[in-house]
Design an enzyme around this catalytic site. Structure first.
Site, PDB file in Angstrom:
ATOM      1  N   ILE A   1       0.849  -1.190   0.000  1.00 16.47           N
ATOM      2  CA  ILE A   1       0.000   0.000   0.000  1.00 16.47           C
ATOM      3  C   ILE A   1       0.887   1.243   0.000  1.00 16.47           C
ATOM      4  CG2 ILE A   1      -1.832   1.261   1.195  1.00 16.47           C
ATOM      5  CD1 ILE A   1      -2.616  -1.375   2.542  1.00 16.47           C
ATOM      6  N   HIS A   2       0.686   2.101  -0.970  1.00 18.14           N
ATOM      7  CA  HIS A   2       1.453   3.339  -1.148  1.00 18.14           C
ATOM      8  C   HIS A   2       0.563   4.278  -1.946  1.00 18.14           C
ATOM      9  CE1 HIS A   2       2.050   2.211  -5.328  1.00 18.14           C
ATOM     10  NE2 HIS A   2       2.006   1.012  -4.828  1.00 18.14           N
ATOM     11  N   GLY A   3       1.104   5.332  -2.464  1.00 23.81           N
ATOM     12  CA  GLY A   3       0.305   6.335  -3.173  1.00 23.81           C
ATOM     13  C   GLY A   3      -0.585   5.802  -4.276  1.00 23.81           C
TER      14      GLY A   3
END
Length: 159
Positions: free
Chosen positions: A13-15
């Site tokens: 999970i990231h941008g």
């Protein structure tokens, strides 16, 4: 079935996942499937922080993820499954989870990988599992962000 999207992304999970994909697919729960991360409190804390507000998070090992999905635990939710490697998603398929399409996102470079796109790096084990998923009839696409055109991932492996 509540599986709206399935993505391979080494960053989990990231941008791109948190903002772009979650919004585009109107996701209500992100499920990170990883047999190692699920036992690491620090990594789980980081994933919770990266998860957008209003979106639920599950961080589960393969066996528990498959059992929960097959039991209908998330049927009322819009689920995005995220894993680091194709092997994990193959294990879900083998457990009976109906995965029709996998979006291959970022796979980081290491000493054992070779680059097949600017953001996807694979080793022989990855290729083996991509081939197995393909043989099972799972459609594999490469699409970093929703605004990019989805491309046939298997064509990159044969270049």
């Amino acid at each position: 079935m509540s599986i709206i999207g399935v993505r391979i992304d080494g960053r989990l999970i990231h941008g791109q996942v948190a903002n772009l994909w979650t919004t585009k697919l109107n996701i209500s729960r992100i499920m990170v499937v990883d047999n190692v991360v699920c036992n690491n409190a620090i990594e789980k804390s980081g994933l919770k922080l990266a998860t957008p507000s209003g979106v639920k998070l599950s961080v589960l090992p393969v066996e528990k993820a498959a059992a929960n999905i097959l039991a209908g635990k998330y049927d009322s939710q819009r689920l995005l499954i995220v894993a680091k490697k194709p092997e994990t998603l193959y294990e879900l398929v083998e457990a009976g989870v109906p995965i029709e399409e996998i979006n291959v996102g970022n796979m980081s470079q290491s000493t054992t990988t070779r680059s097949i796109t600017k953001s996807i790096n694979v080793d022989d084990n990855d290729i083996n599992y991509f081939n197995k998923l393909n043989e099972k009839g799972v459609k594999l696409v490469a699409q970093m962000v929703p605004s990019d055109k989805a491309e046939d991932f298997m064509s990159f492996l044969t270049k």
